[in-house]
Design an enzyme around this catalytic site. Structure first.
Site, mmCIF file in Angstrom:
data_model
loop_
_atom_site.group_PDB
_atom_site.id
_atom_site.type_symbol
_atom_site.label_atom_id
_atom_site.label_comp_id
_atom_site.label_asym_id
_atom_site.label_seq_id
_atom_site.Cartn_x
_atom_site.Cartn_y
_atom_site.Cartn_z
ATOM 1 N N CYS A 17 0.825 -1.212 0.000
ATOM 2 C CA CYS A 17 0.000 0.000 0.000
ATOM 3 C C CYS A 17 0.858 1.260 0.000
ATOM 4 O O CYS A 17 0.339 2.373 0.094
ATOM 5 C CB CYS A 17 -0.955 0.007 1.193
ATOM 6 S SG CYS A 17 -0.142 -0.066 2.802
ATOM 7 N N GLU A 22 -2.083 1.152 -4.547
ATOM 8 C CA GLU A 22 -1.754 -0.217 -4.139
ATOM 9 C C GLU A 22 -0.977 -0.870 -5.283
ATOM 10 O O GLU A 22 -1.351 -0.739 -6.458
ATOM 11 C CB GLU A 22 -3.034 -1.010 -3.863
ATOM 12 C CG GLU A 22 -2.836 -2.274 -3.073
ATOM 13 C CD GLU A 22 -2.959 -2.081 -1.577
ATOM 14 O OE1 GLU A 22 -2.804 -3.067 -0.852
ATOM 15 O OE2 GLU A 22 -3.215 -0.941 -1.141
#
Length: 366
Positions: free
Chosen positions: A321, A355
């Protein structure tokens, strides 16, 4: 002032700019061109939280600009929220404003929804909740067909369930997950399913070998991937996530997964036979033939010991992330492995966050 956090018509350009920036970050590593998976432009976020700002005899949802943290920004509509949250927000607010006992000293409202339509609302107060509040809140939960949790200092009242039930469709299969209030879940449900499908495609079928997964959470990746391996050894340190994972293994009739509540550093010591742990008394580590490792770490990325641990395996799936910490970790991992696939999943549209997914294979020595 009202807030409009999205520029729907400009989303393709925003995504292109973000993709260009992220790709440039990794230019020194000569990665393959990324496969980019866009988000839905609206109604993609399964979680949302708002302050409840009181103005005379009524209240409204509010957010705050970090540059002006004392000035509430009124939120009447929030189009990034899932359709179920979007539709519930005005209905819930109207009912709260009609009932003083429910709105009195209520300062925050948190929504947790699922693609399959389940909904949990947490109402957080600056006062102790009593029986009168509970009776009214139970009536509200019944009227709206939702789960409600009431919170105040040192108090948590669960009216129904403290979790939602998600049903994910992935590659023609359906998976069920209990997702707890306060536990980590992926915020963009559709892209979560896409990420899992991508990971499954990278690892392929491995009926004779095993998967090691670090930071497994509630079994989000673990359960779908388990069908492609003989066994899975998974680790997670959050009590809430481990509890949910055990429930989710049972819900999906999966028996080939062992989950350990331990850190990656502890697992490294155990695999290297440097330390013994009571938590491993029922696990025969020598019985595992691990061909793949999957990591989905927090934003801080991997620590040095974990990077060293996973570099000892032939194939690595790294879900990140934080492109910045992924880049740092890849500078080390690409000394021994080549990046076979690179993917960008726009879980957080209209923000700078992205992401990433990377699939690495150990480099064959000449």
């Amino acid at each position: 002032m009202n807030i409009n956090p999205v520029d729907i018509d400009n989303y393709p350009n925003i995504l292109d700019d973000k993709t260009t920036r992220i790709t440039a970050l990794f230019s020194d590593l000569a990665l393959p061109k990324p496969t980019v998976f866009p988000s839905e432009p609206t109604h993609y976020r399964l979680r949302a939280e708002f302050r409840l700002w009181h103005d005379k005899d009524s209240a409204y949802y509010a957010m705050f600009d970090p540059a002006e943290p004392k000035t509430p920004i009124r939120v009447d509509q929030f189009s990034v929220a899932s359709k179920s949250i979007f539709d519930l927000m005005p209905v819930l607010l109207e009912k709260l404003n009609r009932q003083v006992m429910l709105s009195k000293r209520l300062f925050q409202v948190e929504f947790l929804s699922t693609l399959s339509g389940d909904m949990l609302v947490s109402l957080i107060y600056h006062r102790r909740l009593d029986e009168e509040w509970q009776v009214l809140a139970e009536k509200l939960a019944s009227e709206l067909d939702i789960q409600i949790i009431g919170r105040s200092k040192k108090q948590k009242l669960v009216l129904g369930r403290d979790y939602v039930v998600e049903n994910l469709a992935i590659d023609g299969e359906h998976y069920v997950y209990n997702q707890y209030e306060g536990g980590f879940t992926q915020p963009n449900g559709k892209l979560n399913a896409t990420m899992i499908s991508w990971a499954k495609a990278q690892v392929g079928e491995n009926p004779d070998t095993d998967l090691l997964e670090l930071y497994c959470g509630n079994g989000n990746f673990t359960i779908p991937l388990s069908a492609q391996f003989r066994k899975v050894l998974a680790t997670e340190i959050s009590k809430t996530s481990v509890k949910a994972a055990h429930e989710n293994f049972a819900l999906n009739n999966v028996t080939s997964i062992d989950i350990l509540r331990m850190s990656s550093e502890e697992l490294t010591s155990a695999l290297n036979k440097e330390r013994s742990f009571r938590r491993l008394e029922h696990i025969d580590l020598d019985s595992y033939d691990i061909s793949h490792v999957l990591v989905d770490p927090p934003r801080a990325g991997l620590d040095e010991n974990t990077r060293l641990l996973i570099s000892g395996f032939d194939k690595i799936v790294y879900i990140s992330c934080s492109p910045e910490t992924l880049h740092r970790d890849l500078q080390i991992l690409t000394k021994t492995h080549d990046v076979d696939a690179f993917a960008l999943f726009d879980q957080f549209p209209y923000t700078h966050h992205m992401e990433c997914g990377v699939y690495l294979k150990r480099r064959v020595k000449p």
